[in-house]
Design a protein around this motif. Structure first.
Motif: not given
Length: 395
Positions: A46, A51, A301-302, A304-305, A307, A339, A348, A350
């Protein structure tokens, strides 16, 4: 008997030859089971990701004024340089004023005559007013004098209106800039005859110290943007309007920040989209009407994204995005993902993956769920691409 023996011997030899050709390759005892397929893996991690959403659009001037002839006549002078900046009220053209000066003088003369007649009628009415009580004049004569005075007053009003009209037309012989801005190419030259009945276009002035960027956005995204703004996820300026950045076709980011001003009140039924308008300052005049640009909105801003590379994601028969990971006992597991959007060349994720999962990124066509695989040395998760996220499902 000899013939039969020879025939039998030939058939026996043929059978033996055929039996000897059956085994091709090493004997069964020498064939071992195939080893596990070696695959490249990426360890899922993460990371904070900003975004954004890019909306393509074109620049238009903040204000556009068409300069047209308001009186007919010959253009005597052009008093500006094409492509220069002009001020509101600055004289741009001079149209031959001779006939309009004459009309103004004539209207002034008519007004002077009407005022003189009114003055004479008023004096006569005043004298009769003092004599009416003593019956020195008849009531009829007094009424006629009063009516004549009112007629003269009306003629004065008409005269003043004629003078005002003549003055307006005379002023229109000097064509001025209606707004402050940058002037375009002149559509007429000195000596050209311009006409009011055709509203001859002389030139165009555009205000460019600020410019509009008009973009089309799906109506569902507009609702999502409003919700993000209300929740505080979408960055806003002091007036509560979403802040926008501008990206040129070359990828260069425009240094001035704009704001999302207004959206159209009607949804286009053909495209199910809404026109959204952003305003950008243009102090150096770098932005010109008609330029193709992208308006970039920061949607938060996320922290703990997750990718993953787009090449590692495929789709199942239901159209759902899926990925292969190495599970227990080094066996392949199929994961169904969510996604919601792309970030550069990555998706991304989720749902469906967590930090620490070993994502298979190559040799996907050689493996199936449940198959045993051998992991090549793990690679760290790639760094997030520059902010160029576009909403949309995985495809």
């Amino acid at each position: 008997m000899k013939t039969l023996s020879k025939t039998s011997l030939a058939l026996l030899a043929l059978c033996l030859t055929a039996c000897e050709k059956k085994p091709a390759g090493p004997p069964p005892a020498a064939m071992g089971p195939m080893g596990p397929v070696e695959v490249g893996v990426l360890t899922v991690a993460t990371a904070p990701v900003t975004l954004t959403q890019d909306l393509p659009g074109r620049i238009s001037a903040f204000r556009v004024a068409e300069v047209r002839a308001r009186v007919s006549g010959i253009v005597l002078k052009r008093l500006f340089k094409e492509g220069s900046d002009v001020k509101e009220g600055q004289v741009l053209y001079e149209i031959d004023p001779a006939q309009y000066e004459a009309a103004y003088d004539s209207a002034m003369g008519t007004l002077a005559r009407a005022e003189a007649s009114l003055n004479s009628a008023q004096l006569k009415l005043n004298r009769m007013q003092s004599l009416i009580d003593s019956h020195a004049v008849s009531k009829q004569d007094f009424d006629e004098a009063s009516g004549s005075t009112k007629v003269n007053q009306a003629e004065v009003l008409l005269g003043k209106a004629a003078v005002k009209t003549a003055k307006i037309n005379l002023d229109y012989t000097k064509v001025t800039a209606p707004i402050t801005g940058r002037i375009g190419i002149s559509q007429v030259t000195e000596g050209a005859y311009v006409r009011t009945d055709q509203a001859t276009l002389l030139t165009i002035v555009q205000q460019l110290d600020r410019v509009y960027v008009d973009v089309n956005q799906p109506s569902s995204d507009l609702l999502r943007l409003k919700q993000a703004l209300a929740s505080g996820k979408l960055k806003a300026n002091g007036s509560g309007q979403p802040r926008v950045k501008l990206v040129h076709e070359s990828g260069e980011i425009y240094p001035e920040e704009g704001s999302l001003e207004v959206s159209d009140v009607t949804v286009n039924t053909l495209t199910n989209s809404v026109t959204v308008r952003a305003v950008f300052p243009n102090p150096r005049g770098d932005l010109l009407p008609g330029m193709f640009v992208r308006a970039r909105l920061e949607e938060g801003t996320t922290p703990d994204a997750i990718l993953v590379p787009q090449l590692a994601v495929s789709r199942n028969s239901k159209g759902e995005p899926t990925a292969m990971v190495i599970g227990a006992e080094s066996k392949v597991e199929l994961r169904v993902l969510e996604t919601p959007r792309a970030v550069g060349n990555q998706w991304l994720v989720t749902s469906g993956l967590k930090a620490g999962d070993r994502l298979i990124i190559n040799n996907l066509q050689k493996i199936r769920p449940g198959a045993e695989v051998k992991a090549a040395p793990s690679e760290p998760a790639p760094a997030p691409a520059p902010p160029a996220a576009n909403p949309g499902p995985a495809k």
